[in-house]
Design a protein around this motif. Sequence first.
Motif, PDB file in Angstrom:
ATOM      1  N   ASP A 105       0.819  -1.210   0.000  1.00 63.02           N
ATOM      2  CA  ASP A 105       0.000   0.000   0.000  1.00 63.02           C
ATOM      3  C   ASP A 105       0.849   1.255   0.000  1.00 63.02           C
ATOM      4  OD1 ASP A 105      -2.456  -1.125  -0.144  1.00 63.02           O
ATOM      5  OD2 ASP A 105      -3.059  -0.703   1.906  1.00 63.02           O
ATOM      6  N   GLY A 106       1.975   1.183   0.642  1.00 63.00           N
ATOM      7  CA  GLY A 106       2.834   2.350   0.757  1.00 63.00           C
ATOM      8  C   GLY A 106       4.088   1.996   1.516  1.00 63.00           C
ATOM      9  N   TRP A 107       4.965   2.986   1.652  1.00 63.89           N
ATOM     10  CA  TRP A 107       6.251   2.789   2.312  1.00 63.89           C
ATOM     11  C   TRP A 107       6.438   3.941   3.297  1.00 63.89           C
ATOM     12  CZ3 TRP A 107      11.623   3.051  -0.539  1.00 63.89           C
ATOM     13  CH2 TRP A 107      12.620   2.545   0.313  1.00 63.89           C
ATOM     14  N   PRO A 108       6.167   3.729   4.581  1.00 63.20           N
ATOM     15  CA  PRO A 108       6.208   4.818   5.562  1.00 63.20           C
ATOM     16  C   PRO A 108       7.535   5.571   5.592  1.00 63.20           C
ATOM     17  CG  PRO A 108       5.141   2.907   6.509  1.00 63.20           C
ATOM     18  CD  PRO A 108       5.692   2.468   5.182  1.00 63.20           C
ATOM     19  N   LEU A 109       8.623   4.890   5.274  1.00 62.73           N
ATOM     20  CA  LEU A 109       9.926   5.565   5.290  1.00 62.73           C
ATOM     21  C   LEU A 109       9.960   6.751   4.335  1.00 62.73           C
ATOM     22  CD1 LEU A 109      12.872   5.613   6.313  1.00 62.73           C
ATOM     23  CD2 LEU A 109      13.450   4.146   4.361  1.00 62.73           C
ATOM     24  N   MET A 110       9.264   6.645   3.206  1.00 65.99           N
ATOM     25  CA  MET A 110       9.288   7.744   2.245  1.00 65.99           C
ATOM     26  C   MET A 110       8.512   8.953   2.765  1.00 65.99           C
ATOM     27  SD  MET A 110      11.340   6.613   0.184  1.00 65.99           S
ATOM     28  CE  MET A 110      11.333   8.070  -0.835  1.00 65.99           C
ATOM     29  N   ASP A 111       7.465   8.715   3.572  1.00 65.74           N
ATOM     30  CA  ASP A 111       6.771   9.840   4.218  1.00 65.74           C
ATOM     31  C   ASP A 111       7.704  10.533   5.206  1.00 65.74           C
ATOM     32  OD1 ASP A 111       4.450   9.241   2.826  1.00 65.74           O
ATOM     33  OD2 ASP A 111       3.715   7.893   4.395  1.00 65.74           O
ATOM     34  N   GLN A 112       8.467   9.725   5.937  1.00 63.53           N
ATOM     35  CA  GLN A 112       9.443  10.298   6.864  1.00 63.53           C
ATOM     36  C   GLN A 112      10.497  11.103   6.106  1.00 63.53           C
ATOM     37  OE1 GLN A 112      11.037   7.116   9.284  1.00 63.53           O
ATOM     38  NE2 GLN A 112       8.994   6.229   9.581  1.00 63.53           N
ATOM     39  N   TRP A 113      10.931  10.582   4.974  1.00 65.32           N
ATOM     40  CA  TRP A 113      11.955  11.258   4.173  1.00 65.32           C
ATOM     41  C   TRP A 113      11.432  12.588   3.641  1.00 65.32           C
ATOM     42  CZ3 TRP A 113      16.604  12.382   3.481  1.00 65.32           C
ATOM     43  CH2 TRP A 113      17.207  12.662   2.251  1.00 65.32           C
ATOM     44  N   ASP A 114      10.172  12.598   3.221  1.00 65.57           N
ATOM     45  CA  ASP A 114       9.560  13.855   2.771  1.00 65.57           C
ATOM     46  C   ASP A 114       9.644  14.915   3.870  1.00 65.57           C
ATOM     47  OD1 ASP A 114       8.880  12.911   0.274  1.00 65.57           O
ATOM     48  OD2 ASP A 114       6.812  12.405   0.822  1.00 65.57           O
ATOM     49  N   ASP A 115       9.292  14.526   5.092  1.00 64.79           N
ATOM     50  CA  ASP A 115       9.310  15.462   6.218  1.00 64.79           C
ATOM     51  C   ASP A 115      10.731  15.921   6.519  1.00 64.79           C
ATOM     52  OD1 ASP A 115       6.590  15.211   6.457  1.00 64.79           O
ATOM     53  OD2 ASP A 115       6.686  13.734   8.090  1.00 64.79           O
ATOM     54  N   GLU A 116      11.667  14.987   6.498  1.00 65.10           N
ATOM     55  CA  GLU A 116      13.048  15.340   6.831  1.00 65.10           C
ATOM     56  C   GLU A 116      13.658  16.268   5.782  1.00 65.10           C
ATOM     57  OE1 GLU A 116      15.204  11.726   7.612  1.00 65.10           O
ATOM     58  OE2 GLU A 116      13.720  11.069   9.104  1.00 65.10           O
ATOM     59  N   VAL A 117      13.320  16.024   4.512  1.00 66.24           N
ATOM     60  CA  VAL A 117      13.819  16.916   3.451  1.00 66.24           C
ATOM     61  C   VAL A 117      13.229  18.304   3.629  1.00 66.24           C
ATOM     62  CG1 VAL A 117      13.692  17.393   0.980  1.00 66.24           C
ATOM     63  CG2 VAL A 117      14.319  15.108   1.779  1.00 66.24           C
ATOM     64  N   ALA A 118      11.907  18.357   3.886  1.00 65.38           N
ATOM     65  CA  ALA A 118      11.243  19.652   4.036  1.00 65.38           C
ATOM     66  C   ALA A 118      11.791  20.440   5.220  1.00 65.38           C
ATOM     67  CB  ALA A 118       9.733  19.436   4.196  1.00 65.38           C
ATOM     68  N   GLN A 119      12.175  19.711   6.287  1.00 66.16           N
ATOM     69  CA  GLN A 119      12.654  20.381   7.494  1.00 66.16           C
ATOM     70  C   GLN A 119      14.169  20.467   7.571  1.00 66.16           C
ATOM     71  OE1 GLN A 119      10.648  18.905  11.094  1.00 66.16           O
ATOM     72  NE2 GLN A 119       9.070  18.013   9.756  1.00 66.16           N
ATOM     73  N   GLY A 120      14.853  19.913   6.585  1.00 67.39           N
ATOM     74  CA  GLY A 120      16.308  19.955   6.586  1.00 67.39           C
ATOM     75  C   GLY A 120      16.930  19.140   7.719  1.00 67.39           C
ATOM     76  N   ILE A 121      16.278  18.059   8.128  1.00 70.20           N
ATOM     77  CA  ILE A 121      16.762  17.251   9.256  1.00 70.20           C
ATOM     78  C   ILE A 121      17.848  16.288   8.776  1.00 70.20           C
ATOM     79  CG2 ILE A 121      16.102  15.508  10.960  1.00 70.20           C
ATOM     80  CD1 ILE A 121      13.293  16.714  10.921  1.00 70.20           C
ATOM     81  N   LEU A 122      18.968  16.278   9.505  1.00 76.52           N
ATOM     82  CA  LEU A 122      20.056  15.340   9.235  1.00 76.52           C
ATOM     83  C   LEU A 122      20.148  14.337  10.380  1.00 76.52           C
ATOM     84  CD1 LEU A 122      22.845  17.795   8.017  1.00 76.52           C
ATOM     85  CD2 LEU A 122      21.623  16.112   6.633  1.00 76.52           C
ATOM     86  N   PRO A 123      20.726  13.149  10.119  1.00 79.20           N
ATOM     87  CA  PRO A 123      20.901  12.198  11.221  1.00 79.20           C
ATOM     88  C   PRO A 123      21.865  12.761  12.273  1.00 79.20           C
ATOM     89  CG  PRO A 123      21.986  11.424   9.223  1.00 79.20           C
ATOM     90  CD  PRO A 123      21.185  12.618   8.839  1.00 79.20           C
TER      91      PRO A 123
END
Length: 266
Positions: free
Chosen positions: A241-259
Motif C-alpha cells: 500500500d505504501g512505504w512509511p519511510l518515504m513519508d518520513q523522508w519527505d518530512d526530513e527533506v522539508a525540514q532539513g533534518i540530518l541524522p
Amino acid sequence: MIPRKPLFPGVIELNFQAGEVLGCNLYLVYDQDEWVLIDIGYEETVDDYIQIIRDLDFPLSRCKSLIATHADVDHIQGLAKAKQALKTTVTAHPNAVEPLRTGDTLKTLALIEAQNLNLAMPPVEIENQVNDGDIIRVGDLELEVWHTPGHTDSQLAFRLGDVLLSGDNVYRDGCIGAIDAHHGSDIKAFIKSLTRIRNSDVRWLAPSHGPIFAKDNAMLDKVIERVQGYLHMADFGTLADGWPLMDQWDDEVAQGILPEGLQLPS
C-alpha cells in the motif's frame, strides 16, 4: 492392488501413499469407485501418479475431474497430459481459465527469465468453472469450494467435513504461498483468506506443499500479523500500500533534518 493409506476418510495424498515426494501434494478424493484428483504437478510425473492410482485399484474411467487449486506451473503443467490419459474434464476457478487455456508462461510462472527458468506450459481447456460456495460431489461426498485469493487470484481451497484442502495458503511452518505480482498476488486478499481459515471451525489443514497439520490459531494469528506488515514494506513493491519511510523522508527533506552526528559543511 496395493493397500490404500487414506489420511482422512475418502482422502489419499499420493506422495504419502507412494512413500516418496514426487512434487506438490496431490489429493485423490473418492467415494466408492468415483474419484477426483486435486492438482497434478509437473508433466514428467504424470505417468508415475497414474500408475499409483492404477495400483490402488481406482478405475481410471471413473475420474470425475482433474481439479486445479490455482494456475501455477508446479501444480498444473501436467493437466493436458493427464486429461488425455484419463479422458476426463478439468475444473478450475474462472481466473485460472485464460492462463490455462492459452498456456500463459508468465502468469503460471513457467517463464522466469532472470532465473533462466523456461518450462513448457501445455494449454488445456477448462470444462468446469467453480466459484466460492459451489459444491463438487464425488459419490456421496461433498467438497465445498472456497475461493481464497492472495497467493494467486485463482487460488481455491476445498472443505470436506473438518478438513480443508488448503492449497498454497499456509504451511505447517507458518510460511505462505509466494507473493508475486506476475501471477496475481494480492496482499489484502491474502489477509482475508488467512483470516477466513483462522476463523473457521475446520480442524485439519491439508496444504499443497509439505505435511498435513492441525489448524493452530495462535500460529495463524502470527502469520496474519506478519502479512499485514507486508502492506507497508518496500520489499513487496507495487503490491504494498505504501512505504512509511518515504513519508518520513519527505518530512526530513522539508525540514532539513540530518541524522544525529552529521552536519552540513559550514
